[in-house]
Write a protein that holds these residues in place. Structure first.
Motif, PDB file in Angstrom:
ATOM      1  N   LYS A   1       0.814  -1.225   0.000  1.00  0.00           N
ATOM      2  CA  LYS A   1       0.000   0.000   0.000  1.00  0.00           C
ATOM      3  C   LYS A   1       0.849   1.278   0.000  1.00  0.00           C
ATOM      4  N   LEU A   2       1.905   1.281  -0.813  1.00  0.00           N
ATOM      5  CA  LEU A   2       2.770   2.465  -0.851  1.00  0.00           C
ATOM      6  C   LEU A   2       2.297   3.511  -1.842  1.00  0.00           C
ATOM      7  N   GLY A   3       1.431   3.136  -2.764  1.00  0.00           N
ATOM      8  CA  GLY A   3       0.998   4.102  -3.761  1.00  0.00           C
ATOM      9  C   GLY A   3       2.169   4.582  -4.602  1.00  0.00           C
ATOM     10  N   TYR A   4       2.189   5.875  -4.894  1.00  0.00           N
ATOM     11  CA  TYR A   4       3.235   6.422  -5.762  1.00  0.00           C
ATOM     12  C   TYR A   4       4.635   6.327  -5.157  1.00  0.00           C
ATOM     13  N   ARG A   5       4.725   6.020  -3.872  1.00  0.00           N
ATOM     14  CA  ARG A   5       6.046   5.945  -3.223  1.00  0.00           C
ATOM     15  C   ARG A   5       6.786   4.661  -3.564  1.00  0.00           C
ATOM     16  N   ASP A   6       6.125   3.739  -4.261  1.00  0.00           N
ATOM     17  CA  ASP A   6       6.745   2.446  -4.559  1.00  0.00           C
ATOM     18  C   ASP A   6       8.065   2.602  -5.302  1.00  0.00           C
ATOM     19  N   GLU A   7       8.086   3.443  -6.318  1.00  0.00           N
ATOM     20  CA  GLU A   7       9.307   3.616  -7.111  1.00  0.00           C
ATOM     21  C   GLU A   7      10.392   4.299  -6.297  1.00  0.00           C
ATOM     22  N   TYR A   8      10.016   5.259  -5.459  1.00  0.00           N
ATOM     23  CA  TYR A   8      11.006   5.921  -4.607  1.00  0.00           C
ATOM     24  C   TYR A   8      11.700   4.906  -3.701  1.00  0.00           C
ATOM     25  N   VAL A   9      10.894   4.043  -3.076  1.00  0.00           N
ATOM     26  CA  VAL A   9      11.444   3.047  -2.147  1.00  0.00           C
ATOM     27  C   VAL A   9      12.363   2.078  -2.876  1.00  0.00           C
ATOM     28  N   LEU A  10      11.922   1.557  -4.002  1.00  0.00           N
ATOM     29  CA  LEU A  10      12.718   0.570  -4.726  1.00  0.00           C
ATOM     30  C   LEU A  10      13.995   1.189  -5.283  1.00  0.00           C
ATOM     31  N   LYS A  11      13.901   2.371  -5.858  1.00  0.00           N
ATOM     32  CA  LYS A  11      15.091   3.024  -6.409  1.00  0.00           C
ATOM     33  C   LYS A  11      16.094   3.357  -5.316  1.00  0.00           C
ATOM     34  N   SER A  12      15.620   3.850  -4.172  1.00  0.00           N
ATOM     35  CA  SER A  12      16.532   4.181  -3.075  1.00  0.00           C
ATOM     36  C   SER A  12      17.207   2.926  -2.536  1.00  0.00           C
ATOM     37  N   ALA A  13      16.442   1.832  -2.401  1.00  0.00           N
ATOM     38  CA  ALA A  13      17.021   0.572  -1.927  1.00  0.00           C
ATOM     39  C   ALA A  13      18.108   0.088  -2.874  1.00  0.00           C
ATOM     40  N   LYS A  14      17.880   0.182  -4.170  1.00  0.00           N
ATOM     41  CA  LYS A  14      18.862  -0.274  -5.151  1.00  0.00           C
ATOM     42  C   LYS A  14      20.116   0.591  -5.129  1.00  0.00           C
ATOM     43  N   ILE A  15      19.949   1.894  -5.010  1.00  0.00           N
ATOM     44  CA  ILE A  15      21.098   2.793  -4.958  1.00  0.00           C
ATOM     45  C   ILE A  15      21.983   2.463  -3.759  1.00  0.00           C
ATOM     46  N   ILE A  16      21.359   2.227  -2.610  1.00  0.00           N
ATOM     47  CA  ILE A  16      22.107   1.922  -1.385  1.00  0.00           C
ATOM     48  C   ILE A  16      22.709   0.516  -1.455  1.00  0.00           C
ATOM     49  N   ALA A  17      21.927  -0.452  -1.972  1.00  0.00           N
ATOM     50  CA  ALA A  17      22.420  -1.826  -2.081  1.00  0.00           C
ATOM     51  C   ALA A  17      23.602  -1.928  -3.035  1.00  0.00           C
ATOM     52  N   ASN A  18      23.609  -1.120  -4.079  1.00  0.00           N
ATOM     53  CA  ASN A  18      24.690  -1.159  -5.067  1.00  0.00           C
ATOM     54  C   ASN A  18      25.973  -0.492  -4.582  1.00  0.00           C
ATOM     55  N   GLY A  19      25.922   0.103  -3.400  1.00  0.00           N
ATOM     56  CA  GLY A  19      27.102   0.767  -2.866  1.00  0.00           C
ATOM     57  C   GLY A  19      27.321   2.164  -3.394  1.00  0.00           C
ATOM     58  N   ASP A  20      26.318   2.688  -4.100  1.00  0.00           N
ATOM     59  CA  ASP A  20      26.448   4.045  -4.649  1.00  0.00           C
ATOM     60  C   ASP A  20      26.146   5.124  -3.613  1.00  0.00           C
ATOM     61  N   PHE A  21      25.721   4.691  -2.421  1.00  0.00           N
ATOM     62  CA  PHE A  21      25.337   5.643  -1.377  1.00  0.00           C
ATOM     63  C   PHE A  21      25.705   5.005  -0.048  1.00  0.00           C
ATOM     64  N   ASP A  22      26.854   5.350   0.497  1.00  0.00           N
ATOM     65  CA  ASP A  22      27.384   4.720   1.709  1.00  0.00           C
ATOM     66  C   ASP A  22      26.804   5.401   2.948  1.00  0.00           C
ATOM     67  N   LEU A  23      25.882   4.709   3.615  1.00  0.00           N
ATOM     68  CA  LEU A  23      25.186   5.307   4.754  1.00  0.00           C
ATOM     69  C   LEU A  23      26.127   5.577   5.927  1.00  0.00           C
ATOM     70  N   GLN A  24      27.156   4.738   6.100  1.00  0.00           N
ATOM     71  CA  GLN A  24      28.054   4.917   7.236  1.00  0.00           C
ATOM     72  C   GLN A  24      28.968   6.130   7.052  1.00  0.00           C
ATOM     73  N   SER A  25      29.437   6.341   5.840  1.00  0.00           N
ATOM     74  CA  SER A  25      30.349   7.467   5.611  1.00  0.00           C
ATOM     75  C   SER A  25      29.667   8.810   5.787  1.00  0.00           C
ATOM     76  N   LEU A  26      28.328   8.821   5.709  1.00  0.00           N
ATOM     77  CA  LEU A  26      27.597  10.081   5.857  1.00  0.00           C
ATOM     78  C   LEU A  26      27.740  10.661   7.256  1.00  0.00           C
TER      79      LEU A  26
END
Length: 306
Positions: A176-201
């Motif tokens: 039930k995410l509605g239009y947020r579905d793509e935001y969630v999936l794209k953000s997860a992929k960016i972080i999973a691919n190592g393109d966005f290092d959460l710890q270094s932030l």
């Protein structure tokens, strides 16, 4: 810990319940996956552990914690090295915060896992707390790892890698995410691919970190501020939503734009702005501003028993 004394219990750790009320902490809108149990305690899986929090008179019991996890994870998570009585005393010098602090006197700002916080507040846009809770629980059940008995399952929030394999169809339909579905999936992929290092932030200054977070799909200024406050410990940040806008409009006596609210909060509350925001949000969201003194305490007791 500066203001509590911990001790080892059979099956967990306990400490004094100073400025620590589970219902205030878990129902004030900063986190969404603490599950209330029939006995009034709250359960969560985070940081690879399943923990249950129960208040018994003047002590808090963290069932499932051990001395190592308490010192390495949960003490920081519950901000136990911060003396909230000092914060409350300082913020109570502002008349507009006296009632909100009394109403939410047991609030502590949590230090949550960055990935879960990012996804939670992407989902929170144009939503409400019950709906957010249901969506996150469904996401955890579909993509996270189970921790618990089959008859009483609890699920960890999925890792970036696990969530990156989700489908927008399921995120939109089942979760039930509605239009947020793509935001969630794209953000997860960016972080999973190592393109966005959460710890270094962690090393970035607040303004730079705010800008960096907004590079993720679905993360605007308000969502970025929630992530800054609840995942990265930037206590000077003042997230602005409908309830906070209402509060600051009432306080100032006239309508304010978000930029004006942020400037006013920063100038007024300074490094304690994040704490002030939580007291105001919890108070106004629960109608405290229109309740009589007796009804305010009745409502507070209702939240504790809820």
């Amino acid at each position: 810990m500066t203001n509590t004394q911990s001790r080892i219990e059979p099956g967990g750790i306990s400490f004094e319940a100073r400025e620590f009320t589970p219902s205030d902490i878990f129902l004030c809108g900063q986190c969404f996956r603490w599950r209330k149990e029939p006995n009034g305690s709250f359960t969560l899986i985070a940081f690879g552990e399943r923990i249950n929090v129960e208040q018994r008179e003047e002590r808090i019991y963290l069932w499932g914690a051990n001395p190592d996890s308490f010192s390495e994870i949960w003490s920081a998570y519950f901000d136990l090295d911060t003396d909230y009585s000092v914060i409350q005393q300082e913020l109570s010098s502002f008349d507009e915060l006296k009632d909100p602090i009394l109403f939410g006197k047991g609030i502590r700002i949590l230090r949550q896992e960055p990935f879960e916080t990012i996804i939670s507040f992407i989902i929170s846009a144009n939503s409400n707390i019950p709906r957010i809770q249901r969506s996150l629980e469904t996401i955890s059940r579909l993509y996270g790892s189970q921790n618990g008995r089959l008859e009483d399952p609890h699920y960890a929030f999925p890792t970036p890698e696990q969530l990156s394999h989700a489908s927008t169809k399921d995120l939109r339909g089942i979760c039930k995410l509605g239009y947020r579905d793509e935001y969630v999936l794209k953000s997860a992929k960016i972080i999973a691919n190592g393109d966005f290092d959460l710890q270094s932030l962690e090393k970035l200054e607040t303004e730079e970190l705010r800008s960096k977070l907004q590079e993720l799909p679905g993360v605007g200024p308000k969502v970025a501020d929630c992530i800054l406050l609840f995942a990265y410990g930037r206590r000077e940040v003042f997230p602005i939503d409908t309830w906070v806008t209402q509060a600051m409009t009432r306080i100032s006596g006239h309508p304010l734009r978000q930029r004006e609210i942020r400037q006013l909060a920063g100038k007024t509350y300074g490094h304690l702005a994040g704490y002030a925001q939580q007291y105001l949000f919890h108070y106004y969201r629960n109608g405290g501003d229109v309740l009589t003194p007796k009804t305010k305490m009745d409502e507070r007791n209702r939240l504790i028993e809820k």
